[in-house]
Design a protein around this motif. Structure first.
Motif, short mmCIF file in Angstrom:
data_model
loop_
_atom_site.label_atom_id
_atom_site.label_comp_id
_atom_site.label_asym_id
_atom_site.label_seq_id
_atom_site.Cartn_x
_atom_site.Cartn_y
_atom_site.Cartn_z
N ARG A 61 0.84 -1.20 0.00
CA ARG A 61 0.00 0.00 0.00
C ARG A 61 0.87 1.25 0.00
O ARG A 61 0.44 2.33 -0.44
CB ARG A 61 -0.91 -0.02 1.24
N LYS A 87 -4.42 3.59 -5.32
CA LYS A 87 -4.26 2.72 -4.14
C LYS A 87 -4.85 3.40 -2.90
O LYS A 87 -5.49 2.76 -2.07
CB LYS A 87 -2.78 2.39 -3.90
N GLY A 88 -4.63 4.71 -2.78
CA GLY A 88 -5.19 5.44 -1.66
C GLY A 88 -6.71 5.45 -1.70
O GLY A 88 -7.38 5.28 -0.67
N TYR A 136 -8.68 3.25 -3.20
CA TYR A 136 -9.17 1.88 -2.94
C TYR A 136 -9.05 1.53 -1.46
O TYR A 136 -9.97 0.94 -0.87
CB TYR A 136 -8.36 0.88 -3.78
N ASP A 137 -7.95 1.90 -0.85
CA ASP A 137 -7.72 1.59 0.57
C ASP A 137 -8.76 2.26 1.45
O ASP A 137 -9.28 1.65 2.39
CB ASP A 137 -6.31 2.02 0.96
N ARG A 138 -9.07 3.53 1.16
CA ARG A 138 -10.04 4.25 1.97
C ARG A 138 -11.45 3.67 1.82
O ARG A 138 -12.24 3.70 2.75
CB ARG A 138 -10.03 5.74 1.61
N GLY A 187 -10.40 -0.96 2.04
CA GLY A 187 -9.32 -1.56 2.82
C GLY A 187 -8.36 -2.27 1.89
O GLY A 187 -8.75 -2.82 0.86
N TRP A 188 -7.08 -2.27 2.25
CA TRP A 188 -6.07 -2.79 1.31
C TRP A 188 -6.05 -4.31 1.27
O TRP A 188 -5.90 -4.93 0.23
CB TRP A 188 -4.69 -2.25 1.68
N GLN A 189 -6.18 -4.96 2.43
CA GLN A 189 -6.05 -6.43 2.47
C GLN A 189 -7.40 -7.07 2.68
O GLN A 189 -8.04 -6.86 3.68
CB GLN A 189 -5.10 -6.84 3.61
#
Length: 921
Positions: free
Chosen positions: A847, A911-912, A914-916, A919-921
């Motif tokens: 991430r 990526k930021g 998607y993570d927000r 979540g990344w995992q």
């Protein structure tokens, strides 16, 4: 047994000139080998077991060519040569060719083989060679890696192999027995040798000694037993143990499992002792017959296997949709359906994560090797992923939270005052018992004061004992100091000993056990418990010397003498280990048969957050839904039976938790089997080690936490490959669809796609050795096929944006805009496509910002750099014509660098986002 069948078999064997004493054994083995196992074991096997149960001991010994002092080594070796080792068939390692087939047989390799065959039939030898290389490399890498892992696992298993106590006769004793048989008189007393043998070395006719904690190593006929209780739950599902005797009381019983003088492989000795003879081994046992039926059926997939399968079929579904679209679009727009079909096949290959089986196996095997260096033996590779997915750890208290060194802190009368007589009685009880000595017995026997000042063992002789079991939770010995006097000494859990008491000793007087006395006793023992001491009661009674055999019924009308108080101090590593597990998102629950006050005291000392305490007797009144609701708010489960431990584990699992269970005792075996991951230690009893998936060579929660972290690293690296491959391949296919709609030629030849995919896969072979970001290790990891599909759709088209930019670059800037210049166009996209695929390895492995905030391991850095260099070299070097490529103008490379930088920036930005959102995992 069917006598007419047996007679026919005996006659057939007699015609071969075999000795008569071998007839019945060989006849039985012959019909068993040929029998089919259906819904139950063969009728002939049941008949054989019933007959062995009814036969006299001498008849059994004669039938099995054995002797009451056991077999000689030569006899045992000869039988083993004939019958093979005492192993169930499915436990034997598979032949190499079968292992190789299993490594090849997966949905992706089968699909690639079909694609290679079609390429061969269409005379595309280059495509056939590249696809074939993928299949061979994937299969051989998995085969070699699994072979190494299995070999290492077998060596590690030898460290914790199970054994049985067997009687053996040396050559001199064998000669004496033969002489006695000839003369008909016993010449001199014999003393057979006790020896510990691996279970697989046993043969029919071996004399086996059983004691508490042993696994039953084969089907046995009992010759002598003392309070022998056997758990047959592995065979019958019944949790309560059954008592076994030398003789069968009811001659009408025909169900083998109800025979009172037979024990079966797969069962466990709960308490007591016995001497027995092996009547069947390996697949000829009752357990072996059942195992044959079980192995013939499809095994239910584990959580790990289910996760991999869901992900695999998700990728295949994407391929089944995208490949026909590419075929139709290119067929209609280009008019060459043969070329379009070959290109669509290449797309299918590109979408197939053909290295997935090898990557999964490599990461698991690498994790097993790392854990072995940390004194963790992995019996089943898939357990490593379960380690990382575990979110609840159930563990015993003694020896796990606390030290494996219990010290005798106090010996008191019923008022809590020091009393040497209570100490002496406890010493005699521990000294003379022959069952499984627990840590409390060891603490009593090791007491310095006793060793130096007391010499009790020489003043008393043992008359009999009443062994410990998990129902009574106490044990007794009967000793004699004078010929006119027997004394029964009982020690055990306070409540269970009190249940057998009717009097108390008050100074030199004996008084009835009144309610007032009970209240006083509980106040004193509660005070001791609150100090962190474990209290054991000691009681006794005088008996006339009229008997030499005593039983459970004699544990009545006892006089309570006092208490033994033990201290089991917490381990120094327990507090930091519990904190580390908490930081890793794992909730620890303590499941113990011990007193709730002692457990509460210890848990507070080690810093365990306690949400609630639940007693064993209350659990039986709950439904599964009520128990789950209660378990969610409970940290300590005290006074549990083995069945209650198992039920708690199953209920937690049924509500979506991945549950680990750590235990080392006989009463932990069923819970170990019920858990997602069973964890035991090398000092555990045989049945606990057998039930476990992972064995710790060091009984420490700190070692366990290291194993959890390694499991999460393993899973994270597996997930990296799947995410990278899925999103990258999806992006490539999306780009192909766009290009096919507008270009008058194929954007890339099939050979280009295949070579690009092969190089990309090679770059990821070292992913099992990659570094993992710390935040990915902070919580349990689980398979999420739905999340993977979302990840593919989100990140895959990002690369297509820059692929389209490359199309425009080649079309407008370098004039590769006609079929005559398609090779230049295809070379430009080949290099850009391979570099973005290689770059995505570093972009999507973390991430964070790659190369700056999170750096890949050096093997991955080197491998991706090499593959990138090879990708540039192919069109620029002498092999360009072979791969239908051509040299690119030097002016192409600055443009390509801008495209790559733009791709990195956009991916990092998304990526930021998607993570927000997800979540990344």
């Amino acid at each position: 047994m069917n006598l007419s069948f047996l007679k026919q078999r005996l006659l057939a064997l007699a015609n071969k000139g075999l000795p008569a004493r071998q007839f019945r054994r060989l006849a039985f083995l012959d019909f068993l080998r040929g029998s089919a196992v259906g819904e139950k074991v063969p009728d002939r096997l049941s008949a054989y077991l019933v007959e062995m149960s009814r036969a006299t001991p001498d008849a059994v010994l004669g039938d099995l060519e054995s002797h009451q002092d056991g077999l000689s080594q030569a006899q045992a070796d000869a039988k083993r040569e004939e019958l093979g080792p005492n192993e169930i068939a499915h436990e034997k390692p598979m032949p190499w060719w079968e292992h190789l087939w299993l490594c090849y047989r997966n949905p992706f390799n089968l699909l690639l083989t079909v694609l290679a065959l079609i390429s061969y039939l269409t005379s595309d030898m280059k495509g056939t060679t590249v696809i074939g290389t993928m299949v061979v490399v994937s299969t051989l890498l998995r085969f070699v890696q699994e072979k190494r892992s299995n070999t290492a696992a077998e060596k590690l298993k030898e460290m914790v192999s199970n054994t049985a106590t067997v009687l053996r006769r040396d050559p001199a004793q064998t000669a004496a027995v033969e002489a006695e048989q000839f003369f008909g008189v016993r010449l001199h007393p014999r003393n057979p040798r006790k020896t510990e043998l691996p279970i697989k070395m046993l043969v029919p006719g071996d004399i086996v000694l059983l004691s508490a904690g042993d696994m039953v190593p084969a089907d046995l006929r009992i010759f002598g037993a003392k309070d022998l209780f056997i758990s047959q739950s592995a065979l019958t599902g019944e949790s309560l143990p059954v008592e076994k005797f030398p003789q069968q009381s009811d001659a009408s019983v025909t169900n083998p499992l109800e025979l009172e003088n037979l024990c079966f492989m797969g069962s466990t000795v709960i308490s007591g002792s016995a001497i027995s003879i092996v009547i069947s081994t390996a697949n000829q046992t009752y357990f072996g017959a059942l195992a044959e039926r079980v192995t013939a059926a499809d095994q239910e997939p584990t959580q790990f296997q289910s996760g991999v399968n869901k992900v695999s079929w998700l990728l295949i579904r994407f391929m089944s949709i995208m490949t026909p679209l590419v075929l139709l679009l290119n067929g209609f727009t280009k008019g060459d359906w043969v070329e379009a079909a070959l290109f669509a096949l290449s797309i299918a290959v590109g979408l197939t994560p053909e290295m997935l089986p090898m990557i999964v196996t490599s990461t698991l095997a690498k994790g097993a090797v790392v854990l072995s260096r940390k004194k963790v033996i992995v019996k089943r590779l898939e357990a490593i992923q379960n380690f990382g997915a575990m979110d609840i750890l159930c563990t015993d208290k003694t020896g796990t939270l606390t030290q494996d060194r219990i010290v005798l802190e106090r010996h008191t009368d019923i008022f809590g005052q020091p009393d040497d007589q209570v100490l002496e009685m406890a010493y005699l009880n521990s000294y003379y018992q022959t069952g499984l000595k627990n840590l409390l017995d060891v603490a009593v026997l090791d007491h310095a004061e006793l060793r130096q000042e007391l010499n009790l063992a020489h003043n008393f002789r043992k008359v009999d004992e009443i062994p410990f079991d998990f129902v009574r939770r106490r044990m007794s010995v009967v000793v004699s100091e004078r010929e006119d006097h027997h004394e029964l000494i009982c020690k055990g859990a306070l409540e269970e000993v009190l249940a057998a008491c009717t009097h108390v000793r008050n100074g030199g007087q004996t008084e009835p056990l009144s309610l007032e006395w009970l209240e006083n006793i509980r106040q004193i023992t509660t005070k001791l418990n609150l100090e962190g001491l474990r209290v054991m009661a000691v009681a006794s009674k005088d008996l006339p010397p009229t008997r030499s055999v005593y039983g459970v019924a004699d544990e009545a009308d006892l006089t309570l003498m006092g208490y033994m108080a033990f201290l089991d101090p917490p381990k120094e590593t327990t507090r930091p280990a519990l904190q580390a597990l908490k930081n890793s998102g794992i909730e620890v629950k303590v499941l113990t048969g011990d007193n709730e006050l002692v457990t509460l005291k210890v848990c507070k000392e080690v810093g365990l957050d306690i949400k609630g305490v639940l007693m064993g007797h209350a659990i039986d009144e709950f439904s599964d839904e009520q128990l789950m609701e209660a378990a969610a708010n409970t940290t300590i489960f005290a006074k549990l039976s083995p069945a209650q431990k198992e039920r708690i584990v199953r209920v937690l699992r049924s509500h979506g938790h991945v549950v680990g269970f750590m235990g080392d005792g006989i009463n932990d075996a069923t819970a170990l089997r019920a858990a997602d991951i069973g964890i035991s230690v090398d000092s555990a009893v045989d049945i606990a080690k057998e039930a476990a998936d992972i064995i710790l060579l060091e009984k420490s929660l700190m070692v366990l936490e290291e194993g959890v972290i390694e499991g999460r690293k393993t899973f994270a690296n597996m997930l990296k490959y799947i995410k990278m491959t899925a999103s990258s391949n999806f992006g490539n296919v999306f780009s192909v669809l766009v290009a096919s709609a507008f270009l008058p030629f194929l954007p890339m030849l099939p050979i280009h796609l295949l070579v690009q995919n092969l190089l990309y896969d090679i770059s990821q072979i070292v992913i099992p050795f990659d570094n993992v970001d710390e935040e990915l290790l902070s919580k349990p990891q689980k398979w999420n096929a739905e999340g993977l599909g979302r990840f593919m759709i989100f990140f895959g088209p990002l690369s297509s944006i820059f692929d389209i930019a490359t199309f425009a670059l080649m079309w407008f800037i370098f004039a590769a805009n006609s079929p005559e210049h398609q090779t230049l166009f295809q070379s430009g996209w080949f290099v850009e496509g391979l570099l973005t695929q290689t770059l995505v390895v570093h972009m999507l492995r973390t991430r964070k910002i790659p190369f700056i905030q999170s750096r890949a391991s050096w093997p991955l850095l080197v491998m991706t750099a090499v593959i990138a260099a090879v990708g540039i070299f192919l069109p620029m070097g002498p092999m360009a014509n072979y791969f239908k490529l051509q040299a690119l103008p030097l002016g192409y490379f600055p443009w390509m660098l801008l495209i790559l930088l733009g791709y990195m920036g956009l991916v990092q930005l998304m990526k930021g986002v998607y993570d927000r959102r997800y979540g990344w995992q």
